[in-house]
Design a protein around this motif. Structure first.
Motif, mmCIF file in Angstrom:
data_model
loop_
_atom_site.group_PDB
_atom_site.id
_atom_site.type_symbol
_atom_site.label_atom_id
_atom_site.label_comp_id
_atom_site.label_asym_id
_atom_site.label_seq_id
_atom_site.Cartn_x
_atom_site.Cartn_y
_atom_site.Cartn_z
ATOM 1 N N LEU A 53 0.819 -1.215 0.000
ATOM 2 C CA LEU A 53 0.000 0.000 0.000
ATOM 3 C C LEU A 53 0.854 1.267 0.000
ATOM 4 O O LEU A 53 0.479 2.274 -0.600
ATOM 5 N N LEU A 54 1.997 1.240 0.683
ATOM 6 C CA LEU A 54 2.867 2.415 0.749
ATOM 7 C C LEU A 54 3.962 2.375 -0.310
ATOM 8 O O LEU A 54 4.863 3.214 -0.293
ATOM 9 N N GLU A 55 3.899 1.376 -1.189
ATOM 10 C CA GLU A 55 4.830 1.237 -2.308
ATOM 11 C C GLU A 55 6.285 1.179 -1.845
ATOM 12 O O GLU A 55 7.181 1.745 -2.472
ATOM 13 N N GLU A 56 6.511 0.490 -0.718
ATOM 14 C CA GLU A 56 7.884 0.238 -0.297
ATOM 15 C C GLU A 56 8.537 -0.814 -1.185
ATOM 16 O O GLU A 56 9.754 -0.963 -1.192
ATOM 17 N N ILE A 57 7.716 -1.548 -1.917
ATOM 18 C CA ILE A 57 8.193 -2.523 -2.891
ATOM 19 C C ILE A 57 7.370 -2.332 -4.166
ATOM 20 O O ILE A 57 6.162 -2.119 -4.108
ATOM 21 N N ASP A 58 8.027 -2.373 -5.299
ATOM 22 C CA ASP A 58 7.348 -2.105 -6.572
ATOM 23 C C ASP A 58 6.581 -3.337 -7.053
ATOM 24 O O ASP A 58 7.020 -4.477 -6.859
ATOM 25 N N CYS A 59 5.433 -3.079 -7.688
ATOM 26 C CA CYS A 59 4.674 -4.156 -8.315
ATOM 27 C C CYS A 59 3.922 -3.577 -9.508
ATOM 28 O O CYS A 59 3.695 -2.358 -9.600
ATOM 29 N N THR A 60 3.520 -4.444 -10.412
ATOM 30 C CA THR A 60 2.811 -4.017 -11.605
ATOM 31 C C THR A 60 1.341 -3.749 -11.281
ATOM 32 O O THR A 60 0.850 -4.071 -10.187
ATOM 33 N N GLU A 61 0.616 -3.168 -12.246
ATOM 34 C CA GLU A 61 -0.806 -2.904 -12.060
ATOM 35 C C GLU A 61 -1.585 -4.198 -11.868
ATOM 36 O O GLU A 61 -2.483 -4.281 -11.030
ATOM 37 N N GLU A 62 -1.221 -5.217 -12.612
ATOM 38 C CA GLU A 62 -1.891 -6.507 -12.478
ATOM 39 C C GLU A 62 -1.663 -7.089 -11.092
ATOM 40 O O GLU A 62 -2.589 -7.622 -10.459
ATOM 41 N N GLU A 63 -0.431 -6.985 -10.597
ATOM 42 C CA GLU A 63 -0.127 -7.506 -9.261
ATOM 43 C C GLU A 63 -0.821 -6.682 -8.185
ATOM 44 O O GLU A 63 -1.286 -7.243 -7.175
ATOM 45 N N MET A 64 -0.926 -5.373 -8.376
ATOM 46 C CA MET A 64 -1.635 -4.525 -7.416
ATOM 47 C C MET A 64 -3.097 -4.949 -7.300
ATOM 48 O O MET A 64 -3.657 -5.013 -6.191
ATOM 49 N N LEU A 65 -3.746 -5.244 -8.413
ATOM 50 C CA LEU A 65 -5.144 -5.691 -8.381
ATOM 51 C C LEU A 65 -5.269 -7.062 -7.722
ATOM 52 O O LEU A 65 -6.244 -7.333 -7.017
#
Length: 712
Positions: A331-343
């Protein structure tokens, strides 16, 4: 001589009327005050003997020592002066002190030396052995003091913690109280000292900063906790939860409203992450030795990202707190992820929130227990069923192979080369590729040895992109190779084979098929489309604030009502793939998906390599170190711990030197933190790699300190 004359008895007579010289300074203060001495008036020898004894007792070997006594909260401290000798041991000094002060229970008190910042816990040592002299300021203070601990779920508890034990032991005691197994994976972190964050924290009035003042030292939780779920938290209902004798840490917390989440969110660069990681406390020193004060706020976090023996039957609290740490990092984007992974992460959060707020009581005892021995016995039973002995012999004698047409890409500087199709053959722990299938009977174009490699997923299910990134170890670091598969089935088989080969195992290993199934299940979970034969959810009958389950930056892309409606629809569609998971299974899936992210478990530090003229980023993971260009953020070189021969620290210039196989060595100085922090990460990961289930949850603490403590 004058000395001889001063010791002559008074009855003797002298030929001279005056003494030739005054007596030595030692005796001058005890002689009669006459400007001219007469031999007949010289005191007898017994007078000087008594004077010398008195001087030895009060002037030469004893002195006054100042000791401040800290009492209970609310009582003023007292200060005493004690006359002591150098041969007095610490236990005797404490006894002298207690005899002077008010009678009460002083069993938890110990002496703290303020100037040297050390505890005097060895009560059999003398003052001389410790080097304590009259100028020392000692405090007789409690060893256990209150501390504010922010848990991974962002809630703060007030807990009494040992300030005299080393942090490794103190964390172990904290985890024992909180019922968290494997305390060696956690540690204490100082909050980042950022004025802008302090201002935000002071201004905001969020439920996230509520203090859980729970008497965690009592055998049972006697206090009542009430949690109110706001409709803005992502779910439209309210619920009141009462805990009597249960640990509230085993239940997940509701998501924050988007406005509160936005106040906490700050985009982090690699430099910001390096600064945040600098606050880890030294595990080999106590809290007082590191200037931690009473009721100071520290963060309790999972430090080493190797989670050993996660078992839902025993680790309800541990899994929940691990899930919470993973959730906040997304949630705080301390680790990067793609849009698909976020969903995908949003859909699992929604499912967990839905189950947590269910009116039905949660029974963690029914969760399936993960046991490798039972799994192996089950696989053996299935294999033996029907008398398939020939299949066992086949697994022993014949090692399965894979042969497929795949696409290959090898990144090179200043060139953009597309993927090119080749014929690939996977055998043992090696991948060979040829120009085409007909050429596979000859010599391969190139061969990759996968033992010790890194297998990183490069997948986007929505776009039908199924890639595998291989980081192959070489003498001076790691080489990157990208392989692209055509479909999910092909990807699952090849990735499972690569994962086993990286550990030195072939496809004949018993866990190959289960690894393939796990990968396929994970791909299905990432799919945003509902499962075949299942209708799409009716959005009109469901209420959800989708912005609570994604990062604020991602939520900004869906500001309009129509786009936000589409975000809700995508989360609910993805949720149908996991709708049948139990609460603990959903948390485990979230943790596993978190672990599969390329940046998972990497701690960043700003360093200066020997021979370099610019600052760079050093990333430390559980099995490797990565040299990263600070300006571009791209990895330059990777070194694996498996290839490490030894590492040393020059404590005078604070430089870390590491030697690897094939005569490769590196040296660097840490700029964003003390080199002890980096040294402890390397030694800690090597220590955790020695764990096994045979240890019965007992650890070799001496080995941990030997690997992480260093010699200063």
């Amino acid at each position: 001589s004058p000395l001889y004359q001063s010791r002559v008895p008074a009855r003797h007579t002298f030929h001279s009327c005056t003494l030739p010289a005054p007596p030595p300074p030692l005796f001058s203060s005890f002689l009669p005050e006459h400007p001219v001495y007469n031999p007949c008036t010289v005191p007898p020898l017994s007078f000087y003997n008594r004077a010398m004894i008195t001087a030895a007792e009060h002037g030469e070997t004893s002195w006054e020592l100042s000791v401040q006594v800290d009492q209970k909260a609310g009582d003023e401290s007292m200060k005493f002066k004690l006359r002591v000798k150098g041969d007095l041991h610490i236990g005797g000094l404490m006894l002298k002190l207690v005899e002077k002060i008010t009678p009460q229970d002083w069993s938890d008190h110990a002496l703290w030396w303020e100037q040297r910042k050390c505890w005097l816990l060895k009560t059999h040592w003398t003052l001389d052995k410790y080097g304590i002299q009259a100028d020392a300021d000692l405090r007789y203070t409690p060893q256990h003091k209150p501390l504010l601990l922010q848990l991974p779920n962002m809630k703060t508890i007030k807990l009494t913690v040992s300030f005299s034990s080393v942090v490794f032991k103190a964390v172990g005691e904290i985890c024992r109280i909180l019922n968290i197994r494997r305390s060696e994976e956690l540690s204490l972190l100082k909050p980042p000292d950022d004025p802008s964050r302090k201002k935000k924290k002071k201004d905001k009035n969020s439920a996230n900063d509520d203090l859980w003042d729970i008497d965690l030292l009592s055998p049972m939780y006697s206090k009542t906790m009430t949690a109110t779920y706001d409709p803005e938290n992502g779910m439209p209902v309210s619920a009141t939860c009462l805990w009597f004798g249960e640990n509230p840490l085993a239940d997940s917390q509701p998501n924050l409203p988007p406005a509160e989440l936005a106040k906490m969110f700050q985009p982090l660069s690699l430099v910001d992450k390096a600064i945040n990681n600098a606050g880890w406390l030294d595990s080999s020193r106590s809290l007082m030795e590191q200037d931690i004060q009473d009721e100071e706020k520290l963060l309790l976090r999972f430090k080493y990202n190797v989670f050993f023996d996660l078992n839902p039957k025993y680790d309800a609290i541990r899994i929940t707190q691990l899930y919470e740490q993973a959730r906040w990092s997304i949630l705080l984007e301390e680790i990067d992820c793609t849009e698909e992974e976020m969903l995908m992460f949003a859909s699992i959060q929604y499912h967990i929130c839905k189950l947590t707020m269910s009116s039905e009581p949660l029974d963690h005892s029914n969760e399936p227990e993960i046991d490798e021995v039972e799994a192996a016995l089950s696989n053996l039973e299935v294999t033996l069923e029907g008398g398939h002995m020939d299949r066992i012999l086949e697994d022993i004698t014949d090692i399965p192979e894979l042969a497929d047409s795949l696409r290959l890409f090898r990144p090179k500087r200043l060139t953009l080369r597309p993927y090119k199709e080749y014929w690939f053959v996977f055998k043992d722990t090696t991948i060979s590729y040829y120009k085409n299938k007909e050429a596979s009977s000859g010599e391969p174009i190139e061969q990759f040895h996968l033992r010790g490699c890194e297998v990183v997923p490069d997948v986007n299910v929505t776009d039908k992109k199924f890639g595998i990134k291989l980081l192959l170890p070489v003498a001076d670091g790691m080489n990157e190779v990208y392989i692209r598969c055509d479909n999910e089935t092909q990807y699952a088989k090849w990735k499972a084979a690569c994962i086993l080969a990286s550990k030195g195992k072939t496809m004949a290993y018993s866990s190959y098929k289960s690894e393939v199934r796990n990968i396929q299940s994970f791909l299905q979970m990432k799919s945003l489309a509902p499962p075949p034969g299942q209708a799409a959810p009716d959005l009109d009958t469901m209420e959800m604030n989708a912005e609570c389950f994604v990062s604020p930056r991602y939520a900004k892309k869906h500001k309009t009502k129509q786009v936000c409606f589409r975000l809700t629809a995508r989360i609910l569609e993805a949720h149908q793939n996991i709708a049948r998971l139990s609460l603990m299974e959903a948390k485990m899936r979230f943790i596993q998906a978190w672990q599969s992210l390329p940046e998972f478990g990497i701690n960043y530090y700003i360093v200066r390599f020997k021979g370099s003229k610019k600052d760079e980023i050093l990333g430390i993971s559980y099995n490797r170190m990565i040299r990263i260009d600070m300006s571009s953020g791209l990895p330059v070189t990777t070194w694996r711990f498996a290839n490490m021969k030894q590492w040393n620290v020059n404590w005078e210039i604070r430089q870390v030197t590491i030697e690897f196989d094939q005569n490769v060595s590196i040296a660097f100085c840490c700029l964003s933190c003390d080199c002890k922090v980096v040294h402890e990460f390397i030694g800690g990961y090597i220590f955790l790699s020695t764990r096994s289930k045979d240890q019965n949850e007992t650890l070799d603490e001496d080995l941990f300190h030997k690997l992480t403590g260093g010699q200063e």
